[in-house]
Design an enzyme around this catalytic site. Structure first.
Site, PDB file in Angstrom:
ATOM      1  N   SER A 132       0.865  -1.192   0.000  1.00  7.23           N
ATOM      2  CA  SER A 132       0.000   0.000   0.000  1.00  7.23           C
ATOM      3  C   SER A 132       0.892   1.230   0.000  1.00  7.23           C
ATOM      4  CB  SER A 132      -0.847   0.000   1.279  1.00  7.23           C
ATOM      5  OG  SER A 132      -1.518   1.228   1.452  1.00  7.23           O
ATOM      6  N   TYR A 145      -2.602  -0.746  10.575  1.00  6.99           N
ATOM      7  CA  TYR A 145      -2.668  -1.121   9.151  1.00  6.99           C
ATOM      8  C   TYR A 145      -1.353  -0.790   8.462  1.00  6.99           C
ATOM      9  CZ  TYR A 145      -4.152  -1.230   4.259  1.00  6.99           C
ATOM     10  OH  TYR A 145      -4.245  -1.493   2.904  1.00  6.99           O
TER      11      TYR A 145
HETATM   12  P1  NDP Z   1     -11.414  -6.027  -0.728  1.00  8.05           P
HETATM   13  O1  NDP Z   1     -11.992  -5.975   0.632  1.00  8.05           O
HETATM   14  O2  NDP Z   1     -12.315  -5.765  -1.891  1.00  8.05           O
HETATM   15  O3  NDP Z   1     -10.684  -7.426  -0.958  1.00  8.05           O
HETATM   16  C1  NDP Z   1     -10.007  -8.076   0.072  1.00  8.05           C
HETATM   17  C2  NDP Z   1      -9.866  -9.540  -0.299  1.00  8.05           C
HETATM   18  O4  NDP Z   1      -9.154 -10.206   0.757  1.00  8.05           O
HETATM   19  C3  NDP Z   1     -11.210 -10.227  -0.452  1.00  8.05           C
HETATM   20  O5  NDP Z   1     -11.185 -11.023  -1.624  1.00  8.05           O
HETATM   21  C4  NDP Z   1     -11.312 -11.110   0.783  1.00  8.05           C
HETATM   22  O6  NDP Z   1     -11.987 -12.316   0.449  1.00  8.05           O
HETATM   23  C5  NDP Z   1      -9.841 -11.405   1.036  1.00  8.05           C
HETATM   24  N1  NDP Z   1      -9.597 -11.831   2.417  1.00  8.05           N
HETATM   25  C6  NDP Z   1      -9.788 -11.163   3.577  1.00  8.05           C
HETATM   26  N2  NDP Z   1      -9.486 -11.943   4.628  1.00  8.05           N
HETATM   27  C7  NDP Z   1      -9.086 -13.132   4.113  1.00  8.05           C
HETATM   28  C8  NDP Z   1      -8.660 -14.367   4.677  1.00  8.05           C
HETATM   29  N3  NDP Z   1      -8.560 -14.545   6.001  1.00  8.05           N
HETATM   30  N4  NDP Z   1      -8.340 -15.385   3.841  1.00  8.05           N
HETATM   31  C9  NDP Z   1      -8.445 -15.242   2.514  1.00  8.05           C
HETATM   32  N5  NDP Z   1      -8.847 -14.108   1.904  1.00  8.05           N
HETATM   33  C10 NDP Z   1      -9.161 -13.077   2.703  1.00  8.05           C
HETATM   34  O7  NDP Z   1     -10.199  -4.989  -0.715  1.00  8.05           O
HETATM   35  P2  NDP Z   1      -9.028  -4.654  -1.754  1.00  8.05           P
HETATM   36  O8  NDP Z   1      -9.257  -5.299  -3.036  1.00  8.05           O
HETATM   37  O9  NDP Z   1      -8.842  -3.204  -1.705  1.00  8.05           O
HETATM   38  O10 NDP Z   1      -7.786  -5.318  -1.006  1.00  8.05           O
HETATM   39  C11 NDP Z   1      -6.776  -6.057  -1.665  1.00  8.05           C
HETATM   40  C12 NDP Z   1      -5.413  -5.652  -1.138  1.00  8.05           C
HETATM   41  O11 NDP Z   1      -5.112  -4.321  -1.557  1.00  8.05           O
HETATM   42  C13 NDP Z   1      -5.290  -5.640   0.393  1.00  8.05           C
HETATM   43  O12 NDP Z   1      -4.062  -6.221   0.771  1.00  8.05           O
HETATM   44  C14 NDP Z   1      -5.308  -4.165   0.726  1.00  8.05           C
HETATM   45  O13 NDP Z   1      -4.651  -3.885   1.945  1.00  8.05           O
HETATM   46  C15 NDP Z   1      -4.576  -3.591  -0.477  1.00  8.05           C
HETATM   47  N6  NDP Z   1      -4.771  -2.165  -0.697  1.00  8.05           N
HETATM   48  C16 NDP Z   1      -5.995  -1.668  -1.054  1.00  8.05           C
HETATM   49  C17 NDP Z   1      -6.173  -0.307  -1.241  1.00  8.05           C
HETATM   50  C18 NDP Z   1      -7.511   0.279  -1.588  1.00  8.05           C
HETATM   51  O14 NDP Z   1      -7.669   1.516  -1.519  1.00  8.05           O
HETATM   52  N7  NDP Z   1      -8.498  -0.515  -1.976  1.00  8.05           N
HETATM   53  C19 NDP Z   1      -5.054   0.636  -1.118  1.00  8.05           C
HETATM   54  C20 NDP Z   1      -3.814   0.007  -0.756  1.00  8.05           C
HETATM   55  C21 NDP Z   1      -3.692  -1.338  -0.576  1.00  8.05           C
HETATM   56  P3  NDP Z   1     -12.979 -13.138   1.408  1.00  8.05           P
HETATM   57  O15 NDP Z   1     -13.640 -12.161   2.331  1.00  8.05           O
HETATM   58  O16 NDP Z   1     -13.933 -13.782   0.429  1.00  8.05           O
HETATM   59  O17 NDP Z   1     -12.105 -14.131   2.103  1.00  8.05           O
END
Ligand code: NDP
Length: 233
Positions: A132, A145
């Site tokens: 991030s 975070y």
């Molecule tokens: P979302 O919440 O849309 O996606 C998060 C994903 O992580 C989901 O598919 C969820 O799937 C999965 N997840 C959460 N917990 C678990 C677990 N225990 N096991 C397996 N899968 C898990 O958010 P983003 O797409 O934004 O997030 C993706 C990455 O991008 C993250 O690492 C986030 O920190 C990073 N990021 C995002 C930013 C933003 O502004 N969106 C900015 C900077 C970084 P499920 O619940 O089905 O398990």
């Protein structure tokens, strides 16, 4: 070999889902993991590819997920460690369970992915860790975070330095459209995010950056890409 077998954690929404779409369109074989299997099934059906349930906080679950990909495709070339959670809050609020969850998913989840995939790489391999802009700067409500994302940056850099045959890429997104803010339970932190999220990039912008890193020649390791909205400070 331009077509890669790519396993993606957190492929059920946001950046992981968009990345799967971009990579599948580019001709790669994608294998999708997350807890919400119904979403994975629908996505795999739409774009092609396989899926398996994955809880990144469990080493065994990550191992089984990678094993399932190897069983289907015979190998794994790239791991996209993308799953993450972001329940922002002031530290004074002592939401200690949420601190634990961020450490478990954002740090241990990434380590579990690396542990599962390293023994499976044959002739190279590529680990793409989604960090991030919060791996480079800290904001109020984001202490824990950001700490997890600094950790992702550090362990990626350490892994890169130890291996001559492994490509390691850190992808550091700025604010991006996804479900990430849904994990916030504190009103103050949620209100701070409201205006911020109006700047958000489409998640395909991050998928495109991941596709770029993956598609480079084998001797080229793209170490980090920071992608943020042009108006984000
Ligand atoms: P979302 O919440 O849309 O996606 C998060 C994903 O992580 C989901 O598919 C969820 O799937 C999965 N997840 C959460 N917990 C678990 C677990 N225990 N096991 C397996 N899968 C898990 O958010 P983003 O797409 O934004 O997030 C993706 C990455 O991008 C993250 O690492 C986030 O920190 C990073 N990021 C995002 C930013 C933003 O502004 N969106 C900015 C900077 C970084 P499920 O619940 O089905 O398990």
């Amino acid at each position: 070999m331009s077509e890669k077998v790519v396993v993606i954690s957190g492929a059920s929404s946001g950046i992981g889902e968009a990345t799967a779409r971009v990579l599948a369109k580019a001709g790669h074989q994608v294998f999708l993991g997350a807890r919400r299997e119904d979403r994975l099934a629908a996505l795999a059906d739409e774009i092609g590819g396989g899926y398996a349930p994955l809880d990144v906080t469990s080493r065994e679950s990550f191992q089984s997920f990678v094993d399932a990909a190897v069983e289907r495709y015979g190998r794994v070339d790239v791991l996209v460690n993308n799953a993450g959670v972001m329940p922002l809050s002031l530290m004074d609020s002592l939401k200690v369970d949420e601190w634990d969850r961020m450490v478990d998913v954002n740090i241990k989840g990434v380590l579990n992915g690396i542990a599962a995939v390293l023994p499976r790489f044959t002739g190279g391999g590529h680990v793409v860790n989604v960090a991030s802009v919060g791996a480079h700067m800290v904001m109020p409500t984001a202490a824990v975070y950001c700490a997890t994302k600094y950790a992702v940056w550090a362990l990626s850099e350490g892994l890169r330095q130890e291996r001559d045959d492994l490509r390691v890429t850190v992808i550091s997104p700025g604010v991006t459209e996804s479900e990430l803010a849904d994990t916030i339970t504190e009103d103050f932190a949620a209100s701070l995010m409201e205006d911020f999220r109006k700047l958000a990039l489409p998640a395909t912008a991050i998928g495109d950056a991941i596709a770029y890193a993956i598609s480079q020649p084998a001797e080229v390791d793209v170490n980090e890409i920071v992608v943020r909205p042009v108006s984000q400070r």
